[in-house]
Design a protein around this motif. Structure first.
Motif, PDB file in Angstrom:
ATOM      1  N   ARG A 642       0.829  -1.216   0.000  1.00 29.39           N
ATOM      2  CA  ARG A 642       0.000   0.000   0.000  1.00 29.39           C
ATOM      3  C   ARG A 642       0.861   1.262   0.000  1.00 29.39           C
ATOM      4  NH1 ARG A 642      -0.515  -2.134   5.180  1.00 29.39           N
ATOM      5  NH2 ARG A 642       0.216  -0.818   6.884  1.00 29.39           N
ATOM      6  N   THR A 643       2.144   1.115   0.408  1.00 28.81           N
ATOM      7  CA  THR A 643       3.016   2.300   0.461  1.00 28.81           C
ATOM      8  C   THR A 643       4.289   2.146  -0.360  1.00 28.81           C
ATOM      9  OG1 THR A 643       4.025   1.462   2.504  1.00 28.81           O
ATOM     10  CG2 THR A 643       2.172   2.997   2.737  1.00 28.81           C
ATOM     11  N   ILE A 644       4.613   0.922  -0.805  1.00 29.69           N
ATOM     12  CA  ILE A 644       5.832   0.709  -1.583  1.00 29.69           C
ATOM     13  C   ILE A 644       5.492  -0.104  -2.828  1.00 29.69           C
ATOM     14  CG2 ILE A 644       7.340   0.830   0.436  1.00 29.69           C
ATOM     15  CD1 ILE A 644       7.449  -2.198   0.458  1.00 29.69           C
ATOM     16  N   ASP A 645       6.455  -0.229  -3.738  1.00 30.86           N
ATOM     17  CA  ASP A 645       6.196  -1.013  -4.948  1.00 30.86           C
ATOM     18  C   ASP A 645       6.760  -2.419  -4.784  1.00 30.86           C
ATOM     19  OD1 ASP A 645       8.984  -0.965  -5.529  1.00 30.86           O
ATOM     20  OD2 ASP A 645       8.775   0.885  -6.680  1.00 30.86           O
ATOM     21  N   PHE A 646       6.567  -3.264  -5.801  1.00 28.37           N
ATOM     22  CA  PHE A 646       6.973  -4.660  -5.718  1.00 28.37           C
ATOM     23  C   PHE A 646       8.487  -4.819  -5.556  1.00 28.37           C
ATOM     24  CE2 PHE A 646       2.776  -5.327  -7.707  1.00 28.37           C
ATOM     25  CZ  PHE A 646       2.297  -6.360  -6.901  1.00 28.37           C
ATOM     26  N   ASP A 647       9.263  -4.005  -6.257  1.00 30.31           N
ATOM     27  CA  ASP A 647      10.722  -4.113  -6.154  1.00 30.31           C
ATOM     28  C   ASP A 647      11.204  -3.732  -4.759  1.00 30.31           C
ATOM     29  OD1 ASP A 647      10.868  -4.998  -8.720  1.00 30.31           O
ATOM     30  OD2 ASP A 647      11.789  -3.192  -9.565  1.00 30.31           O
ATOM     31  N   GLN A 648      10.622  -2.679  -4.200  1.00 29.61           N
ATOM     32  CA  GLN A 648      11.019  -2.261  -2.850  1.00 29.61           C
ATOM     33  C   GLN A 648      10.642  -3.316  -1.812  1.00 29.61           C
ATOM     34  OE1 GLN A 648       8.855   1.454  -3.009  1.00 29.61           O
ATOM     35  NE2 GLN A 648      10.743   2.654  -3.095  1.00 29.61           N
TER      36      GLN A 648
END
Length: 697
Positions: A642-648
């Motif tokens: 909800r706050t970061i993307d898949f890579d992060q």
């Protein structure tokens, strides 16, 4: 704006006004009711509004305060407030009719669905067979979309066979006679948004990636869609059934996104499948990999049981209901004194340090549950007598001047009362050079007054409490008892209701991280499901320091315990075998409870992608020789999206965890590369990494 200042008479006048004029439908109470002495019931918010109107000539309005404010204020004025048992309604949809057990329901205003919350939905064939929703991964068990999803499930083939023209003209919703009919079953979200650019839709997936996308908002907005399915595809007598209730204030304030009790209560009244399991087993431990939602599930079960199936979120419980739930997390330094009882430092009145015996968190919790259990077994007359005595004692202690007013024992010893708290009476004895201060048990005096017996001498007290010899405190108990009896009370006999038997749920998070034998001590016996109640009573380690050394501790029948534990935690192996057989163990697999993903990721495509990546990664983890399902990644990790993307998520959370798992294994780098490929992470090229660093700089 706060509650207006009112007098008790203003409220009494308001009750008379309501008796004469009634209560407008929109002012009826959802959560609480004021109960008058003659048994009549009134909505607290409206009572306060009317009282303010009569006393201060204001408009009758409940907009400036909430029901909890009204409840607390009226209770402070001495009025009796009860928590209202919310009524469940049942909506039956057939090809010919739509009927609800709620007389307020009308097909002319389907916007009313905004005010209700679904509890259950199912399809019932004419022959009595019931079909329930076959839930997909991550799908909420009860939502505004459950009923239309069942319709799609039951009539999937028929809907799929419709022509494009028939699908796009399929009736879905008509909120009122004057509003337009919303139509259309579309093959994708993009197609849907060409006709209606909003987020008010549901997506039903079938047949390897195909979709039905239709308009959906509140629990009533798809009634016409469901009924049309019955008209076109159903058999005579088929029906859809929706069970629902009114939303409370918290639920009304936070709109849903698009996408007395018998202890043997039947499982069908609960919303969570594990709730009935806990009721039957009394002690339950959820075990599984990290992030599988064990703690989330424990709190959801607690809310479900405490609210009798009306809530599945702990935050939606009332403050009073939250007192029936306790939460603690074990850790290596947690011990018996934290959990049960122990000696704690105390600063004495003269400034010196000492120690006093204090109850731990579990013993305090059990005391609340035990008080409720024992009170629920009393008659209404007994309850009224006890409440009257308590008010009589409170009046007595409020009228004396602590440390000044003197009393005499039967032997002529003078003393003063220096203070009173929930369980003790503190006295000072100036004439006693050896022990000029004493702490008395408040309950002993209360029990003497409640008994109705007439105590003439100290021996009567020792006989009453089953003692062979009198204690020093009995002389002072007797003196205070006589002083209270001699005082003429202005309090009238209190009318009270019989206590409702409630359930109390204690949650122990990370139960295996504590040293179980050190924390529970002799409670191993009392905690056994077969020895609840007085059959399992024990003496605690510090019983010789209690006011009554003969007092026994037991866990009443209305206490339920939920524990959580991570299977890969190294402390699992040392989990006490004596405790193991007292709990029912339930394994939660990584792909079984995906509520965390569903609750936090609103976009359906992103949610599906998260589930796909999690499934692929967990499959790869299970194929590593020295790992197993206990090392798989739970949905709670993916809630971080909800706050970061898949890579992060991979670089900052999953990769460090997985590296810890495989540390020391052969070909660590190769295993991590397989994990990354399964997850879908592509390591950026060196140039890309440099550019990214420059951008951040």
């Amino acid at each position: 704006m706060a509650i207006p200042k009112l007098k008790k008479q203003d409220v009494i006048d308001a009750l008379k006004f309501i008796d004469e004029n009634g209560v407008p439908e929109h002012n009826t109470s959802v959560k609480y009711v004021l109960v008058s002495e003659d048994g009549k019931k009134y909505p607290p918010k409206y009572v306060v509004a009317v009282a303010d109107h009569l006393a201060n000539s204001t408009d009758i309005s409940t907009e400036s305060f909430n029901s909890v404010d009204a409840k607390n204020y009226l209770e402070s004025l001495g009025f009796s407030i009860e928590t209202k048992q919310q009524e469940k309604f049942e909506l039956s949809i057939t090809a010919e009719s739509v009927e609800s057990t709620d007389e307020r329901f009308t097909m002319d205003n389907l916007n009313l669905g905004d005010n209700y919350k679904p509890l259950n939905a199912y399809f019932k064939r004419a022959n009595g067979d019931i079909i329930k929703r076959a839930y997909s991964k991550g799908e909420r068990r009860n939502s505004n979309q459950t009923m239309p999803r069942i319709a799609c499930q039951v009539f999937e083939k028929q809907l799929a066979a419709l022509s494009v023209e028939d699908k796009e003209s399929f009736p879905v919703c008509k909120y009122s006679p004057n509003s337009d009919m919303i139509r259309g079953i579309y093959t994708s979200v993009d197609e849907y948004k060409k006709h209606r650019n909003s987020l008010e839709y549901l997506t039903y997936s079938y047949d390897n990636g195909r979709q039905f996308v239709i308009y959906s908002w509140n629990i009533f907005s798809t009634i016409i869609f469901v009924q049309e399915c019955l008209k076109r595809f159903g058999e005579p007598g088929d029906q859809f059934v929706l069970v629902y209730r009114e939303k409370d204030e918290k639920e009304t304030a936070t709109a849903e996104p698009t996408y007395q009790i018998n202890l043997d209560q039947k499982a069908k009244e609960y919303r969570n499948e594990f709730s009935s399991m806990l009721i039957k087993s009394r002690n339950l431990i959820f075990r599984g990999a990290p992030g599988t939602g064990k703690t989330y599930l424990a709190k959801e079960i607690a809310a479900d049981i405490i609210s009798n199936g009306y809530e599945d979120k702990y935050d939606c419980l009332t403050d009073e209901q939250k007192k029936q739930v306790e939460f603690v997390q074990f850790h290596p330094s947690y011990d018996y004194s934290d959990f049960v009882e122990g000696l704690r430092p105390k600063v004495n009145d003269d400034g010196t340090m000492g120690f006093e015996l204090q109850d731990g968190i579990f013993k305090k919790f059990v005391a609340r549950a035990r008080r409720n259990y024992e009170d629920s077994q009393k008659t209404r007359e007994d309850v009224e007598k006890e409440v009257t005595v308590q008010e009589f004692m409170a009046e007595f202690f409020s009228d004396i001047e602590f440390g000044v007013d003197t009393f005499k024992t039967i032997n002529g010893n003078e003393f003063t009362i220096t203070g009173v708290d929930d369980g003790h009476i503190y006295i000072s004895i100036p004439g006693n050079a050896m022990a000029n201060k004493l702490v008395l048990n408040l309950d002993e005096v209360r029990k003497m007054l409640e008994s109705g017996q007439k105590f003439e001498k100290i021996k009567d007290i020792t006989t009453f409490f089953g003692k062979t010899f009198a204690t020093q405190g009995h002389s002072y108990d007797f003196a205070i008892y006589k002083a209270i009896r001699a005082k003429k009370s202005t309090a009238s006999k209190t009318k009270a209701k019989q206590e409702e038997l409630k359930k109390y749920i204690f949650i122990i998070d990370e139960i295996n991280r504590g040293e179980i034998s050190k924390i529970f001590g002799e409670l191993f016996f009392a905690i056994d499901p077969d020895y609840r109640g007085k059959a399992g009573e024990i003496s605690t380690q510090y019983s010789n320091l209690h006011f009554n050394p003969d007092e026994k501790f037991y866990i009443p029948e209305n206490v339920y315990i939920i524990g959580t534990m991570n299977d890969i935690d190294r402390s699992v192996d040392s989990f006490d075998f004596a405790m193991r057989r007292r709990f029912r163990f339930v394994e939660l697999k990584a792909d079984e409870h995906l509520e965390a993903i569903n609750e936090t990721i609103e976009d359906e495509e992103r949610r599906s992608e998260a589930i796909r990546r999690m499934t692929a990664l967990n499959k790869e983890i299970a194929e590593v020789e020295d790992l197993n399902e206990n090392y798989q990644i739970g949905a709670a990790y993916f809630a971080k999206l909800r706050t970061i993307d898949f890579d992060q998520l991979w670089t900052d959370y999953l990769q460090p965890l997985l590296q810890e798992y495989i540390q020391g294994m052969y070909d660590e780098e190769g295993i991590m590369n397989r994990f990354a490929r399964a997850y879908g992470y592509k390591k950026p090229a060196r140039g890309d990494a440099n550019e990214a660093a420059q951008d951040q700089g």
